[in-house]
Design an enzyme around this catalytic site. Structure first.
Site, PDB file in Angstrom:
ATOM      1  CD  GLU A 401      -5.509 -20.518  -0.993  1.00  0.00           C
ATOM      2  OE1 GLU A 401      -6.580 -20.876  -1.533  1.00  0.00           O
ATOM      3  OE2 GLU A 401      -4.491 -21.229  -0.985  1.00  0.00           O
ATOM      4  CE1 TYR A 462      -4.736 -29.088  -6.216  1.00  0.00           C
ATOM      5  CE2 TYR A 462      -3.859 -27.442  -4.738  1.00  0.00           C
ATOM      6  CZ  TYR A 462      -4.739 -28.470  -4.987  1.00  0.00           C
ATOM      7  OH  TYR A 462      -5.607 -28.860  -4.016  1.00  0.00           O
TER       8      TYR A 462
END
Length: 767
Positions: A401, A462
């Site tokens: 990420e 999320y």
């Protein structure tokens, strides 16, 4: 002969001292040790990050004539300085790999019989040593073992990247016969004329047909059963020796089915030895067939793992590593992503022995630091050199990420190219990969650098809906049919105290975690071309910056609690998909108080038929696959039992008048359907509008941005660093404010929701 002595006992620990702590107050500790075992897990993002010291007496060792003395540190987080009698000898940057320090000269010059060994360890913030921004606690300490190594004048190399001085490269030439060419390389320090290499079965007297050939050109043909150990001598030239063995009928390392290991021992004339285990296997990743092991389809389906525990931090014992491995195997996983750093050698060894396929990576994570390039390269070199011989490792992970809080610019791309080239220079046998944040565009040039790729997706948790995971991979596979793609992270937080008859995204219940993973497993099974999938995470882990889901300092996406005492219901869903050991499991055993008249009883099992008994009487039998759902009327206290093929599981439930508030994370907030309210004005903005729509109006956008900033504070450091990510903003633009508020829970109470909506209702839309 080399001698290795443990130095794990009798350390004096001094906390928070920037300078050498002469005469400072200290406590006695044993290794492994971390100073963040408690404050790194209690939330608040206030755990101590700074410099601490470990000091102990060291009896002056007798170094062999012409030999050397080394200190070996298996893990010192994050930056360490090593001192002997107050003189600094070395510094190491990187908290997860082994490093060694040559103390020969310092020992010989030191006066007296007792020396003072001191190690400064710092886990504070800086701009050059990874990790610095990530969703886990950066524990500080000497959290793995420390040893003293004494070697004679001629010995195997100890000074290169913490490696053993021995490299084994098996290449399977013929899968039908098992014919394998094994290249063995050794690096030697001191005066040595030759290295004797010996190959045999690890832990047993193997008898295999093979031939050995050294650089000297000597060769011996071995008949089947002629020798238990294959040997060849190779000359040492400029500190290097090499031999090639041809094993005509090698027994393959075959994952969980047969993780067969061989061992090679390299010996010098003076008796010095170094050994390594290896496995003969063939890995391949195909964009249409997925992962192949020894030529056959072998979809990698497993979990990610962090190395910490409740009250222990990252200072794990071998027993703890074994317990972790057994739980992973119990569930039936065949792969582990070792996130987000180099793990303990004991765990790699266990995976070699038990057949788990590994993804190994460095902590180049979340935020690219222009001053950290050298550190990424040094940590990668140590990772590959120290772990090259493990047959379980299938790929090297370049980063995780990394674009969450960084733009894809030339400096970031160049850093990845250098890492990729380094991996291929050190290891021509394994591919490189990356775990890409879900906001990264699929046509980004970053994805062209590694050999294969994976994405971390959290649609359905999320943001977004579960179906968007399916859409993402189908679109990717259609657009890039010649690329290998995997799912490196996915998950939903669950607190074992929270339960619901009507689970929904953001409620932190075990119930929703099950709904989430039921969808994801079905999605994965329908796409065998995903080369690897890794649940985030096998175990709950500490992230001191978090404060959500009823817990402080904890990421609760684990299938098992951080103390390893409770397997969540979703654990058994994976067991139903992956394990061959027959079992039945009743979900919701912690959901005792139920207010509904008819309750859902869900059973996970790998059996084709299960029976449900209520208060001892057969209620219903069902045939199916993995997930069995029963609707059971309840009136009082009931014993619920499921049975199947000699397996059973029992739980107790009871009917109550009102839902138990202790089961609910969102205790205060009730999201109102504003369209049902008389004072709702459709020509004005409301919480039912998407963020994209609200962003079109500066006044409405300012109100929402203020709310978002407050809510994201509970997500810790990473949330703060990624909040301005443009790709994330594009994704979130499709979501309504109401959807986000459900996820926020008590972080935005009902009164604030009403105030927010009232403020938006005062702003007219441009109609």
């Amino acid at each position: 002969m080399a001698e290795k002595r443990s130095l794990n006992e009798n350390w004096k620990f001094v906390k928070d001292s920037a300078e050498y702590p002469s005469g400072a107050e200290a406590v006695t500790v044993s290794l492994p040790h971390t100073w963040n075992a408690e404050d790194g897990q209690d939330g608040g993002n206030d755990y101590f990050r700074g410099t601490c010291w470990y000091i102990r007496a060291l009896e002056k060792p007798e170094i062999p004539e012409g030999g050397q003395a080394w200190l070996e540190f298996e893990g010192a987080a994050m930056t360490a300085g090593v001192y002997l009698n107050g003189i600094k000898l070395a510094e190491h940057a990187g908290g997860y790999s082994t490093f060694r320090v040559d103390i020969t000269k310092a020992v010989r010059e030191a006066e007296g019989r007792t020396l003072e060994l001191a190690v400064s360890v710092n886990n504070g913030g800086n701009g050059s040593v990874y990790p610095q921004s990530a969703d886990f606690t950066f524990y500080g300490g000497l959290y793995r073992g420390v040893s003293l190594i004494l070697v004679p004048q001629a010995h195997f190399e100890l000074g290169y990247c913490g490696g053993s001085g021995l490299k084994v490269t098996p290449v399977v030439k013929d899968l039908n016969t098992g014919k394998t060419e094994v290249t063995v390389e050794a690096w030697v320090t001191g005066d040595a004329e030759q290295v004797r290499f010996a190959v045999g079965e690890a832990g047993s007297a193997g008898k295999r047909q093979a031939a050995g050939e050294g650089d000297a050109g000597k060769r011996k043909d071995w008949a089947a059963g002629e020798a238990e150990t294959l040997t060849v001598c190779a000359p040492v030239k400029e500190g290097y020796a090499r031999a090639v063995f041809t094993m005509e009928h090698a027994r393959l390392w075959d994952g969980l089915e047969d993780p067969f290991l061989y061992a090679v021992t390299a010996s010098l004339e003076n008796g010095e030895q170094v050994s390594a285990r290896f496995g003969c296997r063939q890995f391949a990743m195909d964009p249409r067939k997925g992962f192949l092991l020894n030529g056959r389809s072998y979809p990698l389906r497993g979990v990610s793992r962090h190395q910490d525990r409740r009250g222990v931090g990252n200072a794990l014992t071998l027993k703890m590593h074994r317990e972790d491995l057994e739980m992973i195997l119990e569930m039936g996983a065949n792969t582990v992503r070792l996130a987000h750093y180099q793990h303990a050698q004991e765990f790699y060894d266990l995976c070699d022995e038990r057949g788990l396929v590994l993804w190994a990576e460095i902590p180049y994570i979340t935020m690219h630091m222009p001053g950290g390039r050298a550190n990424t390269l040094s940590q990668m070199e140590e990772l590959v050199v120290q772990n090259y011989n493990h047959p379980s490792i299938a790929c090297w992970g370049l980063s995780n990420e990394i674009t969450a809080a960084s733009a894809v610019d030339e400096d970031l791309l160049e850093n990845h190219r250098l890492l990729n080239d380094l991996c291929h220079r050190l290891d021509v046998t394994r591919p490189t990969t990356m775990a890409n944040v879900f906001m990264l565009e699929t046509d980004s040039p970053l994805l062209e650098i590694p050999d294969i790729n994976s994405y971390n997706l959290y649609f359905g948790w999320y943001l977004g809906e579960l179906e968007q995971n399916d859409e993402f991979f189908d679109e990717y596979h259609q657009k890039f049919p010649d690329r290998c793609i995997g799912l490196s992270e996915y998950g939903a937080d669950a607190n074992i105290r929270f339960h619901s008859a009507c689970p929904e995204r953001g409620d932190y219940t075990e119930s929703y975690q099950c709904v989430y993973h039921e969808h994801m497993l079905k999605m994965i099974e329908e796409r065998p071309w995903l080369w690897a999938t890794h649940v985030w995470n096998m175990f709950d882990f500490a992230a001191d910056g978090r404060d959500e889901g009823g817990e402080h300092g904890l990421n609760q996406k684990g299938l098992v609690t951080i103390d390893r005492k409770q397997r969540k219901d979703a654990f058994y869903l994976y067991k139903a998909y992956w394990s061959r050991t027959p079992f039945v499991h009743l979900c919701g055993s912690r959901y005792t108080d139920r207010a509904e008249e008819v309750t859902e009883v869900k059973v996970y099992s790998n059996l084709p038929k299960v029976s449900l008994y209520v208060d001892g009487s057969l209620f219903e039998e069902q045939e199916g696959s993995r997930v069995f759902v029963f609707r059971v009327p309840i009136t009082g206290e009931h014993s619920i039992e499921c049975r199947g093929e000699g397996c059973s599981n029992v739980m107790l439930i009871r009917r109550v008048a009102e839902p138990n508030p202790e089961y609910c994370f969102n205790k205060k907030q009730k999201i109102v359907n504003w369209f049902d309210r008389e004072d709702y004005h459709p020509d004005c903005y409301s919480v039912m509008d998407t963020l994209g729509e609200l962003a079109q109006n500066p006044e409405a956008n300012a109100i929402v941005e203020a709310m978002m900033a407050k809510a994201s504070a509970s997500r810790g450091d990473v949330a703060e660093s990624v909040k301005d990510n443009p790709a994330l903003k594009r994704m979130m633009a499709r979501m309504t404010v109401q959807s986000l508020l459900k996820q926020a829970g008590d972080a935005v109470p009902e009164a604030a929701v009403r105030q927010l909506n009232a403020a938006l209702q005062r702003i007219r839309k441009n109609v």
